[in-house]
Design a protein around this motif. Structure first.
Motif, PDB file in Angstrom:
ATOM      1  N   UNK A   1       0.825  -1.199   0.000  1.00  0.00           N
ATOM      2  CA  UNK A   1       0.000   0.000   0.000  1.00  0.00           C
ATOM      3  C   UNK A   1       0.862   1.253   0.000  1.00  0.00           C
ATOM      4  N   UNK A   2       0.362   2.280  -0.662  1.00  0.00           N
ATOM      5  CA  UNK A   2       0.939   3.617  -0.628  1.00  0.00           C
ATOM      6  C   UNK A   2      -0.151   4.586  -0.198  1.00  0.00           C
ATOM      7  N   UNK A   3       0.166   5.455   0.731  1.00  0.00           N
ATOM      8  CA  UNK A   3      -0.807   6.425   1.217  1.00  0.00           C
ATOM      9  C   UNK A   3      -0.193   7.817   1.166  1.00  0.00           C
ATOM     10  N   UNK A   4      -0.824   8.685   0.369  1.00  0.00           N
ATOM     11  CA  UNK A   4      -0.363  10.066   0.264  1.00  0.00           C
ATOM     12  C   UNK A   4      -1.075  10.950   1.289  1.00  0.00           C
ATOM     13  N   UNK A   5      -0.406  12.008   1.658  1.00  0.00           N
ATOM     14  CA  UNK A   5      -1.007  13.021   2.521  1.00  0.00           C
ATOM     15  C   UNK A   5      -0.284  14.342   2.308  1.00  0.00           C
TER      16      UNK A   5
ATOM     17  N   UNK B   1      12.919   8.960   3.374  1.00  0.00           N
ATOM     18  CA  UNK B   1      13.267   8.621   4.751  1.00  0.00           C
ATOM     19  C   UNK B   1      13.096   7.112   4.882  1.00  0.00           C
ATOM     20  N   UNK B   2      14.214   6.396   4.833  1.00  0.00           N
ATOM     21  CA  UNK B   2      14.145   4.940   4.840  1.00  0.00           C
ATOM     22  C   UNK B   2      13.564   4.378   6.137  1.00  0.00           C
ATOM     23  N   UNK B   3      13.988   4.828   7.316  1.00  0.00           N
ATOM     24  CA  UNK B   3      13.398   4.278   8.541  1.00  0.00           C
ATOM     25  C   UNK B   3      11.884   4.469   8.610  1.00  0.00           C
ATOM     26  N   UNK B   4      11.394   5.576   8.048  1.00  0.00           N
ATOM     27  CA  UNK B   4       9.958   5.818   8.052  1.00  0.00           C
ATOM     28  C   UNK B   4       9.273   5.211   6.829  1.00  0.00           C
ATOM     29  N   UNK B   5      10.077   4.651   5.908  1.00  0.00           N
ATOM     30  CA  UNK B   5       9.518   4.057   4.693  1.00  0.00           C
ATOM     31  C   UNK B   5       8.605   5.049   3.969  1.00  0.00           C
ATOM     32  N   UNK B   6       9.079   6.267   3.857  1.00  0.00           N
ATOM     33  CA  UNK B   6       8.276   7.370   3.323  1.00  0.00           C
ATOM     34  C   UNK B   6       9.097   8.193   2.336  1.00  0.00           C
ATOM     35  N   UNK B   7       8.434   8.623   1.272  1.00  0.00           N
ATOM     36  CA  UNK B   7       9.011   9.549   0.306  1.00  0.00           C
ATOM     37  C   UNK B   7       8.228  10.861   0.393  1.00  0.00           C
ATOM     38  N   UNK B   8       8.955  11.959   0.293  1.00  0.00           N
ATOM     39  CA  UNK B   8       8.341  13.271   0.405  1.00  0.00           C
ATOM     40  C   UNK B   8       8.522  14.051  -0.892  1.00  0.00           C
TER      41      UNK B   8
END
Length: 125
Positions: free
Chosen positions: A3-7, A72-79
């Motif tokens: 899953x990918x979730x944008x915000x 941010x790899x630890x957060x598994x998030x791309x900004x």
């Protein structure tokens, strides 16, 4: 479940800034190119930027110098940091996962197989 979730979308005045987030679950995003795309009403979806598994980045010409993608790899998030926004940036923004791991990055929409639900960005005074 992958899953990918944008915000982070919203209404902003011209010249303003927003930071979009794309949180991944079910896989580690540093193994894949993660792209940001956008789709304005009546227009085709277009690539905005990507962050590859190797750490390279790319931007479409119209956002170069204004948008910055990061991971941010630890957060598994791309900004996606978006500055100096203009009405032409108004669109639904999506993040997506490249179909295969460790492959040549691209902003070709058809090369991505997992998409988030999208987040609306509206630039208006």
């Amino acid at each position: 479940q992958l899953q990918l979730v944008e915000s982070g979308g919203g209404l902003v005045q011209p010249g303003g800034s927003l930071r979009l987030s794309c949180a991944a679950s079910g896989f580690t995003l540093d193994s894949y190119t993660i792209g940001w795309f956008r789709q304005a009403p009546g227009k085709e979806r277009e690539g905005v930027s990507y962050f590859s598994s190797s750490g390279s980045t790319n931007y479409r010409d119209s956002v170069k110098g204004r948008f910055t993608i990061s991971r941010d790899i630890p957060k598994n998030t791309v900004y996606l940091q978006m500055n100096s926004l203009s009405p032409e940036d108004t669109a639904v923004y999506y993040c997506a996962k490249r179909r295969n791991r460790y492959t040549i990055p691209t902003m070709n929409v058809g090369s991505y197989d997992l998409w988030g639900q999208g987040t609306q960005v509206t630039v208006s005074s």
